[in-house]
Design an enzyme around this catalytic site. Structure first.
Site: not given
Ligand code: 5GP
Ligand code: ZN
Length: 115
Positions: A5, A88, A101
């Site tokens: 993860c 989300n 998150h």
């Molecule tokens: P979700 O779409 O799952 O709600 O949000 C995931 C978020 O994680 C996205 O906004 C994406 O830009 C961010 N994200 C994805 N991979 C990484 C990473 O390796 N580092 C950081 N800091 N953010 C990430």
């Molecule tokens: Zn996790």
């Protein structure tokens, strides 16, 4: 801790991130692909895949997640101006990372579309 993860790895500092807040149970860092001038992710260190996976046992943790969000908003200077908190959930909700998150967005007037 889930082995493969991404956010568990970030929480354990196995993958670097731009950390703005950390305590025993939470870590907050800058989103790598920000959609607002301030775009932070606030992550419980416990591996919970999504809101759909919450149990009554997580009640206190989730309450504290919002208190952490409030604290970070103040520290980052957006508390008075306003900001947005987003979860989300699942595919249609736009969730890409299956570790719960909270997005904190701010630093501009955020639009609200009809989707
Ligand atoms: P979700 O779409 O799952 O709600 O949000 C995931 C978020 O994680 C996205 O906004 C994406 O830009 C961010 N994200 C994805 N991979 C990484 C990473 O390796 N580092 C950081 N800091 N953010 C990430
Ligand atoms: Zn996790």
């Amino acid at each position: 801790m889930m082995k493969d993860c991404l956010f568990c790895k970030i929480a354990k500092k196995e993958i670097p991130s731009d950390i703005v807040y950390e305590d025993e149970d939470f870590i907050s860092f800058k989103d790598i692909n920000p959609i607002a001038p301030l775009h932070l992710l606030i992550v419980p260190k416990k591996h919970i895949p999504s809101i759909n996976h919450l149990t009554p046992e997580d009640k206190e943790l989730i309450g504290r997640l919002f208190l952490v969000a409030k604290k970070i908003a103040k520290e980052q200077g957006v508390a008075e101006r306003g900001y947005r908190l987003i979860f989300n959930v699942g595919k249609e909700g736009g969730q890409a990372i299956e570790h719960l998150h909270l997005h904190l967005l701010g630093g501009k007037t955020l639009s609200w579309s009809k989707y």
